[in-house]
Design an enzyme around this catalytic site. Structure first.
Site, mmCIF file in Angstrom:
data_model
loop_
_atom_site.group_PDB
_atom_site.id
_atom_site.type_symbol
_atom_site.label_atom_id
_atom_site.label_comp_id
_atom_site.label_asym_id
_atom_site.label_seq_id
_atom_site.Cartn_x
_atom_site.Cartn_y
_atom_site.Cartn_z
ATOM 1 N N ASP A 82 -11.251 45.959 61.030
ATOM 2 C CA ASP A 82 -10.607 45.010 62.202
ATOM 3 C C ASP A 82 -11.498 45.314 63.488
ATOM 4 O O ASP A 82 -12.028 46.360 63.895
ATOM 5 C CB ASP A 82 -9.107 45.722 62.662
ATOM 6 C CG ASP A 82 -8.534 44.853 63.507
ATOM 7 O OD1 ASP A 82 -8.937 43.608 63.400
ATOM 8 O OD2 ASP A 82 -7.648 45.209 64.037
ATOM 9 N N HIS A 180 -4.228 41.359 72.918
ATOM 10 C CA HIS A 180 -3.642 42.571 72.412
ATOM 11 C C HIS A 180 -2.894 43.453 73.146
ATOM 12 O O HIS A 180 -2.758 43.362 74.461
ATOM 13 C CB HIS A 180 -4.973 43.503 72.098
ATOM 14 C CG HIS A 180 -5.871 42.852 71.045
ATOM 15 N ND1 HIS A 180 -7.216 42.581 71.249
ATOM 16 C CD2 HIS A 180 -5.743 42.624 69.498
ATOM 17 C CE1 HIS A 180 -7.590 42.030 70.450
ATOM 18 N NE2 HIS A 180 -6.801 42.016 69.049
ATOM 19 N N SER A 214 1.653 40.454 67.882
ATOM 20 C CA SER A 214 2.998 41.413 68.070
ATOM 21 C C SER A 214 3.892 40.577 68.829
ATOM 22 O O SER A 214 3.725 39.996 69.850
ATOM 23 C CB SER A 214 2.457 42.800 68.600
ATOM 24 O OG SER A 214 2.374 43.582 67.372
ATOM 25 N N ARG A 260 3.442 50.378 66.208
ATOM 26 C CA ARG A 260 3.257 51.459 67.075
ATOM 27 C C ARG A 260 4.688 51.517 67.985
ATOM 28 O O ARG A 260 5.024 52.979 67.937
ATOM 29 C CB ARG A 260 2.076 51.383 68.195
ATOM 30 C CG ARG A 260 0.884 51.342 67.868
ATOM 31 C CD ARG A 260 -0.231 50.838 68.822
ATOM 32 N NE ARG A 260 -1.624 50.899 68.167
ATOM 33 C CZ ARG A 260 -2.764 50.864 68.821
ATOM 34 N NH1 ARG A 260 -2.643 50.874 70.271
ATOM 35 N NH2 ARG A 260 -3.923 51.004 68.452
HETATM 36 P P1 13P Z 1 -1.079 43.378 68.574
HETATM 37 O O1 13P Z 1 -1.448 44.203 69.792
HETATM 38 O O2 13P Z 1 -0.426 42.187 69.170
HETATM 39 O O3 13P Z 1 -0.350 43.896 67.611
HETATM 40 O O4 13P Z 1 -2.445 42.806 67.825
HETATM 41 C C1 13P Z 1 -3.228 43.421 66.787
HETATM 42 C C2 13P Z 1 -4.341 42.793 66.376
HETATM 43 O O5 13P Z 1 -4.855 42.022 67.013
HETATM 44 C C3 13P Z 1 -5.077 43.813 65.660
HETATM 45 O O6 13P Z 1 -6.756 43.043 65.269
HETATM 46 O O1 G3H Z 2 -7.214 45.043 67.950
HETATM 47 C C1 G3H Z 2 -6.573 46.089 68.173
HETATM 48 C C2 G3H Z 2 -5.851 46.916 67.341
HETATM 49 O O2 G3H Z 2 -4.651 46.999 67.788
HETATM 50 C C3 G3H Z 2 -6.438 48.171 67.095
HETATM 51 O O3 G3H Z 2 -6.513 48.828 68.143
HETATM 52 O O4 G3H Z 2 -8.929 49.999 68.664
HETATM 53 O O5 G3H Z 2 -6.661 51.151 69.479
HETATM 54 O O6 G3H Z 2 -7.282 51.211 67.215
HETATM 55 P P1 G3H Z 2 -7.364 50.510 68.291
HETATM 56 ZN ZN ZN Z 3 -7.253 41.906 67.226
#
Ligand code: 13P
Ligand code: G3H
Ligand code: ZN
Length: 308
Positions: A82, A180, A214, A260
């Site tokens: 990701d 996010h 989310s 989370r």
């Molecule tokens: P959320 O913060 O809305 O859960 O999005 C997660 C996300 O896009 C991870 O790549």
């Molecule tokens: O896109 C963001 C995801 O929620 C991952 O978050 O970089 O804190 O692991 P993180």
């Molecule tokens: Zn993302």
């Protein structure tokens, strides 16, 4: 019981009203919770690892944990990087055995984003791995003062077409108003569905990806706050909007924040109601169950991939 590619899953999802859930993993309980939910719903699932998760858990662990979960449950799953920030991390995950990687060059100028995306695509495709890229920026509520300023960061449909043609990327993350984290909108939630439809019309064979998807269910926010947390005013994307997006080319829906919130709310509750408890299994276990319940809800009631 194997790590699989998303190609066939997206092909089926592209012209359907459902999308595959992509859930972020950070530790054993989260991996187990997601795998248990996918098994219970007999649903396809993507487990995704951010750079932060990889650093936190250390690179070897999440791969092994996901492999163990597949062996334990007998399910198949996609293992995806990701938001890879550069070619090197994408290469490293391809070399490790991930079946899908995201190169996120959205903060770079268009030409630079194309250049590195193409480099990642060439390497990944040579190794049988698929690539997601991102065009447009996911601005949060605090990032833009005006609505117009926020919209200026949204994905341009014509650029999306050129981007996909020139890079050969397998799927594209688009910016249409999501962001996010737990604070996505100040007032009424708004997604630019007209823009999404235009993008889907111009690149009908490219699976689209919705990040920041989310929904920040208020019962979990309230439970966090009730048991000592401080997440006031959190607001996500209404579930009905996610369902609508899945009808216009969105094949992958990214969820981390809701996991989370669910896990933290349940752990806070246990620790608050049982202050004498200090066995981590007594709160991590309920935390894992909370992940399973949340992922099952997403799969069954929002993404509609049960039995798919
Ligand atoms: P959320 O913060 O809305 O859960 O999005 C997660 C996300 O896009 C991870 O790549
Ligand atoms: O896109 C963001 C995801 O929620 C991952 O978050 O970089 O804190 O692991 P993180
Ligand atoms: Zn993302």
């Amino acid at each position: 019981m194997a790590l699989i590619s998303s190609t066939e899953l997206f092909k089926k999802a592209l012209n359907s009203d459902y999308a595959i859930g992509a859930f972020n993993v950070n530790n054993m309980e989260i991996v187990q919770g997601i795998a248990d939910a996918a098994k219970a719903e007999n649903a396809p699932v993507i487990m995704q690892v951010s750079a932060g998760a990889r650093k936190y858990a250390r690179p070897a662990y999440l791969l092994k944990l996901v492999e163990a979960a597949l062996e334990d449950t007998g399910i198949d799953a996609v293992l995806h990087l990701d938001h890879g920030a550069d070619f090197e991390i994408c290469k490293s995950c391809v070399d490790d055995g991930f079946t899908s990687v995201m190169y996120d060059g959205s903060k770079h100028p268009f030409e630079e984003n194309i250049r590195v995306t193409k480099q990642v695509v060439d390497y990944a495709h040579d190794h049988g791995v698929v690539v997601e890229a991102e065009l447009g920026k996911l601005a949060g509520v605090e990032d833009a003062v005006h609505v117009a300023e926020r919209e200026a960061t949204f994905t341009d449909p014509d650029e999306a077409k050129e981007f996909v043609e020139r890079t050969g990327v397998d799927s594209l993350a688009v910016a249409i108003g999501t962001s996010h984290g737990a604070y996505k909108f100040k007032g009424t939630p708004y997604l630019d569905f007209e823009r999404l439809q235009k993008i889907h019309e111009l690149i009908p064979n490219t699976p689209l990806v919705l990040h920041g998807a989310s929904s920040v269910p208020q019962e979990f926010v309230e439970e966090c706050n009730k048991y000592g947390g401080q997440v006031p005013g959190a607001q996500g994307v209404p579930e009905s909007m996610i369902e609508e997006a899945c009808k216009h080319g969105v094949c992958k829906v990214n969820v981390d924040t809701d996991l989370r919130l669910a896990m933290t709310a349940s752990i806070r509750k246990v620790l608050s109601e049982h202050p004498e408890e200090f066995d981590p299994r007594k709160y991590m276990g309920p935390g894992r169950d909370a992940i399973t319940a949340m992922v099952q809800h997403k799969i069954r009631d929002v993404l509609h991939t049960s039995g798919k």
